[in-house]
Design an enzyme around this catalytic site. Structure first.
Site, PDB file in Angstrom:
ATOM      1  N   ASP A  68      69.482 -56.605 -59.406  1.00 23.66           N
ATOM      2  CA  ASP A  68      68.584 -55.701 -60.117  1.00 23.66           C
ATOM      3  C   ASP A  68      67.252 -55.657 -59.384  1.00 23.66           C
ATOM      4  O   ASP A  68      66.912 -56.560 -58.621  1.00 23.66           O
ATOM      5  CB  ASP A  68      68.399 -56.115 -61.581  1.00 23.66           C
ATOM      6  CG  ASP A  68      68.396 -57.625 -61.781  1.00 23.66           C
ATOM      7  OD1 ASP A  68      68.105 -58.363 -60.821  1.00 23.66           O
ATOM      8  OD2 ASP A  68      68.682 -58.081 -62.896  1.00 23.66           O
ATOM      9  N   GLU A 127      66.080 -54.006 -67.056  1.00 21.42           N
ATOM     10  CA  GLU A 127      65.307 -54.383 -68.238  1.00 21.42           C
ATOM     11  C   GLU A 127      65.245 -53.254 -69.265  1.00 21.42           C
ATOM     12  O   GLU A 127      64.821 -53.458 -70.390  1.00 21.42           O
ATOM     13  CB  GLU A 127      63.884 -54.784 -67.829  1.00 21.42           C
ATOM     14  CG  GLU A 127      63.806 -55.994 -66.904  1.00 21.42           C
ATOM     15  CD  GLU A 127      64.182 -57.303 -67.592  1.00 21.42           C
ATOM     16  OE1 GLU A 127      64.389 -57.290 -68.819  1.00 21.42           O
ATOM     17  OE2 GLU A 127      64.279 -58.327 -66.898  1.00 21.42           O
TER      18      GLU A 127
END
Length: 371
Positions: A68, A127
């Site tokens: 990520d 997120e």
């Protein structure tokens, strides 16, 4: 000499960007990748993410590795000389380390390709609002869809050199919760002429916890957390509106469905009892991280053989990770990487020990070479 990929981590740490706004991050990554030997590489952009295919010498399959790349809307308080230069944003979940590790592994295989193809996925918006599912559904990913996929996440509670993993459920199902209450405002002196939404929302916070204690099997587990409550604008006016923001976390999709069903049933009762409108607003939903048992046991055996002091049996956690969407369709696993920090993930003072970066790069290179 400072390890090259520790230096890269420090540069990435200074430019944290939230979901689908990772423009500087993407540019940094693309610039680095452009300087690698290109004979075996193919690169595609997807929104603010990147996919890099390293063509194998004699490929029979494609092995995926995902990192990520986004940050959190947190004001950094570490005091580090390489602290965030973007006010209000911080790499408080270790994605800067994740990226530097991925670049380290990619750098090795760009010069020394493996037998099989390797796909590196630099995924935005972990997120929120969640980048895993849409990138999986993209044409870019479909063209290079891997046969297996792996990932890691830093863990402040484990020491550098430790890797925690388990077969089966590692991370929970998570769902963001946004609820609004609309009633009738009025003067604080005349509550009988108004419908107070601070009272309605406050009562709902308490009542929703009975879903956990009375509707969920005691041998199962679930949690509802309200992290933000807002109602009204001034102290002597009865609030016409109120808002609750939080999360739901469960160990199975079925339990998540039970919680949502009961919340909506409660809301209907609240509308009658408090003479108001209750509305649920969409948020991110993350599927559980369910490690493939065969793949995980193979990795554990690899650790016991090659890094005998590193393996730590993990426990299931209520944390959420959209990597679960990859594992819902593709075999693989995620593991915890120890970084030994006194501050937790999402803390403004999180400062992982950087020695974990070269260690993780070494482990992943040797593991992928063994595949």
């Amino acid at each position: 000499m400072l390890n090259e990929f520790i230096a890269i981590r420090r540069e990435l740490h200074q430019i944290p960007e939230t979901g689908y706004k990772e423009l500087k991050t993407q540019a940094y990554l693309l610039d680095y990748i452009s300087k690698l030997p290109s004979e075996h590489l193919e690169v595609k952009k997807w929104r603010t993410g990147i996919l890099v295919l390293v063509k194998g010498n004699n490929p029979e399959k494609t092995i995926g590795y995902r990192t990520d790349i986004d940050a959190l809307p947190i004001t950094e308080e570490t005091g580090l000389p390489f602290a965030s230069k973007h006010p209000g944003n911080m790499h408080a979940c270790g994605h800067d380390l994740h990226m530097s590790i991925a670049l380290g592994v990619l750098t090795h295989f760009a010069s020394k390709p493996a037998k099989d193809n390797l796909l590196f996925v630099f995924q935005p918006a972990e997120e929120g609002p969640g980048g895993a599912k849409p990138i999986m559904e993209s044409a870019e990913f479909a063209e290079w869809r891997p046969d297996s996929i792996y990932g890691l996440h830093i863990a402040p509670e484990y020491k550098v050199g430790e890797i925690a993993i388990k077969p089966g459920l590692l991370f929970a199902n998570t769902s963001e919760l946004f609820i609004s209450f609309k009633g009738k405002g009025g003067h604080a002196a005349y509550p009988h002429l108004a419908n107070d939404m601070v009272v309605a929302a406050s009562a709902f916070v308490g009542q929703m916890q009975t879903i956990i204690s009375r509707n969920i099997d005691p041998m199962d587990s679930a949690v509802i957390t309200i992290g933000r409550i807002h109602g009204g604008e001034i102290q002597n006016v009865i609030a016409e509106t109120a808002y609750l923001d939080g999360t739901i976390r469960t160990l199975s999709p079925e339990t998540m469905q039970i919680v949502w069903t009961r919340l909506k049933q409660l809301a209907k009762g609240w509308e009658e009892a408090y003479q108001c409108e209750v509305e649920f607003h969409p948020g991110s939903d993350y599927y559980q991280v369910d490690n493939d048992p065969v793949e995980t046991e193979e990795f554990i055996h690899f650790l016991e053989e090659q890094y005998p002091e590193s393996y730590v049996p993990a426990r299931s956690a209520m944390t959420g990770e959209d990597f679960g969407y990859f594992l819902s369709e593709i075999k693989g696993f995620m593991f915890w990487l120890g970084v030994d920090s006194e501050y937790s993930l999402h803390h403004a003072k999180l400062s992982p020990k950087e020695e974990a970066i070269p260690f993780a790069i070494d482990v992943l290179i040797h593991f992928l070479e063994s595949k």
